[in-house]
Design a protein around this motif. Structure first.
Motif, PDB file in Angstrom:
ATOM      1  N   TYR A 168       0.813  -1.215   0.000  1.00 49.72           N
ATOM      2  CA  TYR A 168       0.000   0.000   0.000  1.00 49.72           C
ATOM      3  C   TYR A 168       0.850   1.270   0.000  1.00 49.72           C
ATOM      4  O   TYR A 168       0.320   2.371   0.116  1.00 49.72           O
ATOM      5  N   SER A 169       2.149   1.138  -0.135  1.00 51.11           N
ATOM      6  CA  SER A 169       3.058   2.276   0.034  1.00 51.11           C
ATOM      7  C   SER A 169       2.895   3.351  -1.040  1.00 51.11           C
ATOM      8  O   SER A 169       3.259   4.509  -0.822  1.00 51.11           O
ATOM      9  N   LYS A 170       2.352   2.987  -2.203  1.00 56.63           N
ATOM     10  CA  LYS A 170       2.218   3.956  -3.297  1.00 56.63           C
ATOM     11  C   LYS A 170       0.774   4.355  -3.573  1.00 56.63           C
ATOM     12  O   LYS A 170       0.467   4.904  -4.645  1.00 56.63           O
ATOM     13  N   LEU A 171      -0.114   4.110  -2.618  1.00 57.26           N
ATOM     14  CA  LEU A 171      -1.535   4.416  -2.832  1.00 57.26           C
ATOM     15  C   LEU A 171      -1.791   5.905  -3.051  1.00 57.26           C
ATOM     16  O   LEU A 171      -2.737   6.287  -3.740  1.00 57.26           O
ATOM     17  N   LYS A 172      -0.967   6.757  -2.464  1.00 59.64           N
ATOM     18  CA  LYS A 172      -1.166   8.201  -2.610  1.00 59.64           C
ATOM     19  C   LYS A 172      -1.036   8.672  -4.064  1.00 59.64           C
ATOM     20  O   LYS A 172      -1.455   9.776  -4.399  1.00 59.64           O
ATOM     21  N   GLU A 173      -0.474   7.814  -4.903  1.00 59.24           N
ATOM     22  CA  GLU A 173      -0.352   8.168  -6.325  1.00 59.24           C
ATOM     23  C   GLU A 173      -1.691   8.112  -7.045  1.00 59.24           C
ATOM     24  O   GLU A 173      -1.858   8.737  -8.099  1.00 59.24           O
ATOM     25  N   VAL A 174      -2.655   7.350  -6.491  1.00 56.99           N
ATOM     26  CA  VAL A 174      -3.924   7.138  -7.202  1.00 56.99           C
ATOM     27  C   VAL A 174      -5.161   7.565  -6.409  1.00 56.99           C
ATOM     28  O   VAL A 174      -6.260   7.577  -6.947  1.00 56.99           O
ATOM     29  N   ILE A 175      -5.009   7.907  -5.125  1.00 56.85           N
ATOM     30  CA  ILE A 175      -6.153   8.374  -4.328  1.00 56.85           C
ATOM     31  C   ILE A 175      -5.749   9.641  -3.565  1.00 56.85           C
ATOM     32  O   ILE A 175      -4.571   9.967  -3.467  1.00 56.85           O
ATOM     33  N   ALA A 176      -6.754  10.308  -3.008  1.00 54.23           N
ATOM     34  CA  ALA A 176      -6.509  11.607  -2.383  1.00 54.23           C
ATOM     35  C   ALA A 176      -5.771  11.504  -1.052  1.00 54.23           C
ATOM     36  O   ALA A 176      -4.880  12.302  -0.757  1.00 54.23           O
ATOM     37  N   LYS A 177      -6.122  10.515  -0.233  1.00 51.46           N
ATOM     38  CA  LYS A 177      -5.560  10.443   1.113  1.00 51.46           C
ATOM     39  C   LYS A 177      -5.332   9.000   1.514  1.00 51.46           C
ATOM     40  O   LYS A 177      -6.157   8.135   1.233  1.00 51.46           O
ATOM     41  N   HIS A 178      -4.231   8.749   2.186  1.00 49.90           N
ATOM     42  CA  HIS A 178      -3.925   7.399   2.668  1.00 49.90           C
ATOM     43  C   HIS A 178      -3.433   7.477   4.109  1.00 49.90           C
ATOM     44  O   HIS A 178      -2.411   8.087   4.406  1.00 49.90           O
ATOM     45  N   GLN A 179      -4.190   6.846   4.997  1.00 46.76           N
ATOM     46  CA  GLN A 179      -3.814   6.815   6.410  1.00 46.76           C
ATOM     47  C   GLN A 179      -3.370   5.408   6.787  1.00 46.76           C
ATOM     48  O   GLN A 179      -4.089   4.426   6.544  1.00 46.76           O
ATOM     49  N   VAL A 180      -2.205   5.292   7.379  1.00 47.56           N
ATOM     50  CA  VAL A 180      -1.657   4.005   7.796  1.00 47.56           C
ATOM     51  C   VAL A 180      -1.770   3.862   9.306  1.00 47.56           C
ATOM     52  O   VAL A 180      -1.346   4.749  10.048  1.00 47.56           O
ATOM     53  N   VAL A 181      -2.347   2.737   9.741  1.00 47.72           N
ATOM     54  CA  VAL A 181      -2.452   2.445  11.172  1.00 47.72           C
ATOM     55  C   VAL A 181      -1.842   1.071  11.420  1.00 47.72           C
ATOM     56  O   VAL A 181      -2.332   0.062  10.904  1.00 47.72           O
ATOM     57  N   VAL A 182      -0.761   1.027  12.183  1.00 53.83           N
ATOM     58  CA  VAL A 182      -0.111  -0.243  12.525  1.00 53.83           C
ATOM     59  C   VAL A 182      -0.505  -0.599  13.951  1.00 53.83           C
ATOM     60  O   VAL A 182      -0.116   0.080  14.906  1.00 53.83           O
ATOM     61  N   GLU A 183      -1.286  -1.658  14.074  1.00 56.76           N
ATOM     62  CA  GLU A 183      -1.777  -2.067  15.390  1.00 56.76           C
ATOM     63  C   GLU A 183      -1.569  -3.579  15.542  1.00 56.76           C
ATOM     64  O   GLU A 183      -2.333  -4.377  15.009  1.00 56.76           O
ATOM     65  N   PRO A 184      -0.509  -4.002  16.262  1.00 51.52           N
ATOM     66  CA  PRO A 184      -0.209  -5.431  16.398  1.00 51.52           C
ATOM     67  C   PRO A 184      -1.232  -6.186  17.244  1.00 51.52           C
ATOM     68  O   PRO A 184      -1.405  -7.392  17.072  1.00 51.52           O
ATOM     69  N   ASP A 185      -1.895  -5.507  18.157  1.00 55.16           N
ATOM     70  CA  ASP A 185      -2.885  -6.160  19.010  1.00 55.16           C
ATOM     71  C   ASP A 185      -4.146  -6.465  18.201  1.00 55.16           C
ATOM     72  O   ASP A 185      -4.771  -5.557  17.638  1.00 55.16           O
ATOM     73  N   LYS A 186      -4.538  -7.730  18.105  1.00 56.91           N
ATOM     74  CA  LYS A 186      -5.653  -8.140  17.249  1.00 56.91           C
ATOM     75  C   LYS A 186      -6.988  -7.545  17.689  1.00 56.91           C
ATOM     76  O   LYS A 186      -7.823  -7.178  16.856  1.00 56.91           O
ATOM     77  N   LYS A 187      -7.211  -7.436  18.991  1.00 60.61           N
ATOM     78  CA  LYS A 187      -8.481  -6.879  19.478  1.00 60.61           C
ATOM     79  C   LYS A 187      -8.605  -5.405  19.127  1.00 60.61           C
ATOM     80  O   LYS A 187      -9.662  -4.941  18.706  1.00 60.61           O
ATOM     81  N   LYS A 188      -7.516  -4.680  19.301  1.00 60.46           N
ATOM     82  CA  LYS A 188      -7.527  -3.251  18.960  1.00 60.46           C
ATOM     83  C   LYS A 188      -7.594  -3.061  17.445  1.00 60.46           C
ATOM     84  O   LYS A 188      -8.248  -2.138  16.949  1.00 60.46           O
ATOM     85  N   SER A 189      -6.920  -3.941  16.705  1.00 57.07           N
ATOM     86  CA  SER A 189      -6.946  -3.853  15.248  1.00 57.07           C
ATOM     87  C   SER A 189      -8.355  -4.081  14.698  1.00 57.07           C
ATOM     88  O   SER A 189      -8.763  -3.449  13.719  1.00 57.07           O
ATOM     89  N   ALA A 190      -9.107  -4.975  15.351  1.00 58.59           N
ATOM     90  CA  ALA A 190     -10.477  -5.260  14.922  1.00 58.59           C
ATOM     91  C   ALA A 190     -11.375  -4.036  15.067  1.00 58.59           C
ATOM     92  O   ALA A 190     -12.355  -3.884  14.324  1.00 58.59           O
ATOM     93  N   LYS A 191     -11.043  -3.164  16.005  1.00 57.92           N
ATOM     94  CA  LYS A 191     -11.819  -1.937  16.192  1.00 57.92           C
ATOM     95  C   LYS A 191     -11.415  -0.866  15.183  1.00 57.92           C
ATOM     96  O   LYS A 191     -12.242  -0.048  14.761  1.00 57.92           O
ATOM     97  N   VAL A 192     -10.141  -0.888  14.779  1.00 58.63           N
ATOM     98  CA  VAL A 192      -9.666   0.081  13.792  1.00 58.63           C
ATOM     99  C   VAL A 192     -10.169  -0.278  12.395  1.00 58.63           C
ATOM    100  O   VAL A 192     -10.558   0.590  11.613  1.00 58.63           O
TER     101      VAL A 192
END
Length: 318
Positions: A232-256
């Motif tokens: 997903y590193s080059k998504l900004k080339e084709v869309i307006a905005k790209h937000q990256v969220v790195v969340e190793p905890d599976k429970k918290k990731s499920a909410k994100v």
């Protein structure tokens, strides 16, 4: 409609032919020879005859039923059943329901209907805020098992590496519209409002391949929410905005990422429950298209079968 109402309206082959005829006349028929729009119907050979030049068009011509010898009632009932169930039917189960002797024509009919679903969803692009993730779906080769035969009890002839590098996993890019909810969410429900869904089988998950698909499926003005995967590193080339969220905890990731995780999980459960993960690698996309089509029209209710029938009459099978 439910099955009782369906059989009240379409009790036999003649009533199904009449139903398809009326729907085609409502949609309009154009003569291939002179472009005239007025036709009469010949019951003897089930063809529309142009009132201007006399050329004839088959009732099946220009529809998903073209070149099919299956009864019209099969098509009508199959469309009804595939939209009536939130999950689906295997071709073997549909064969039993219809009482047909051969498996292959029923299997092909269902895949034609799934392609109609796919063609319909291809007309629309996702917009707004979109959750991205990768899904990995079990698949088999031709030499391993006959596709969709659900009487093999899900036996898996080979076991290999799991996840992104597995040869037995179809790589799927999953994109789902997911806007923050304005009102307070109900207990146990995600705090984001879900929209439309797309699942696309990919040859690989490299950034160039992902960007190419995003250009076809997502509006340029959209904003994407994803994890830290390098594809997903080059998504900004084709869309307006790209937000990256790195969340190793599976429970918290499920909410994100509540909806992309949920749709992947539900699709896997449907494929496992109905087809026992024995899907030929060539047809994984068709099964995912069916899942997405019904998910995107989950509030259509009784109108879903009628909308699919219209789409089937507008789509030619090649």
């Amino acid at each position: 409609m439910n099955l009782r109402k369906f059989f009240e309206k379409y009790p036999d082959e003649a009533s199904c032919i009449e139903g398809f005829k009326k729907k085609r006349l409502e949609m309009g028929i154009v003569c291939k020879k002179c472009q005239h729009t007025e036709h009469s119907f010949r019951k003897t050979d089930l063809k529309f005859q142009c009132k201007k030049c006399g050329s004839r068009i088959s009732l099946r011509s220009g529809t998903v039923m073209e070149n099919s010898n299956l009864p019209f009632q099969y098509w009508m009932l199959c469309i009804e059943l595939m939209t009536l169930s939130k999950k689906s039917f295997s071709a073997l189960e549909m064969q039993r329901i219809l009482g047909h002797k051969r498996y292959e024509p029923i299997w092909l009919m269902m895949h034609k209907i799934r392609r109609v679903m796919s063609k319909r969803d291809e007309k629309y692009k996702l917009e707004g805020c979109i959750e991205f993730d990768e899904g990995f779906f079990e698949r088999v080769d031709n030499k391993d098992v006959i596709d969709d035969k659900d009487d093999n009890n899900g036996d898996n002839p080979k076991q290999g590496k799991r996840g992104r590098g597995s040869e037995r996993q179809a790589k799927v890019l999953v994109m789902v519209e997911s806007e923050p909810s304005i009102s307070a969410p109900k207990k146990g429900k995600p705090n984001r409002k879900v929209g439309y869904l797309k699942m696309v089988v990919m040859e690989d998950l490299k950034s160039e391949t992902i960007n190419k698909e995003v250009q076809k499926s997502v509006e340029k003005t959209a904003s994407v929410l994803s994890d830290g995967y390098t594809g997903y590193s080059k998504l900004k080339e084709v869309i307006a905005k790209h937000q990256v969220v790195v969340e190793p905890d599976k429970k918290k990731s499920a909410k994100v990422f509540p909806w992309v995780n949920r749709t992947i999980s539900n699709a896997k459960k449907v494929i496992l429950g109905i087809h026992h993960n024995c899907i030929n690698q060539q047809y994984v996309q068709n099964y995912l298209d069916e899942f997405c089509y019904k998910f995107n029209r989950r509030y259509f209710g009784d109108r879903l079968s009628q909308r699919l029938m219209i789409a089937a009459l507008e789509t030619t099978w090649y």
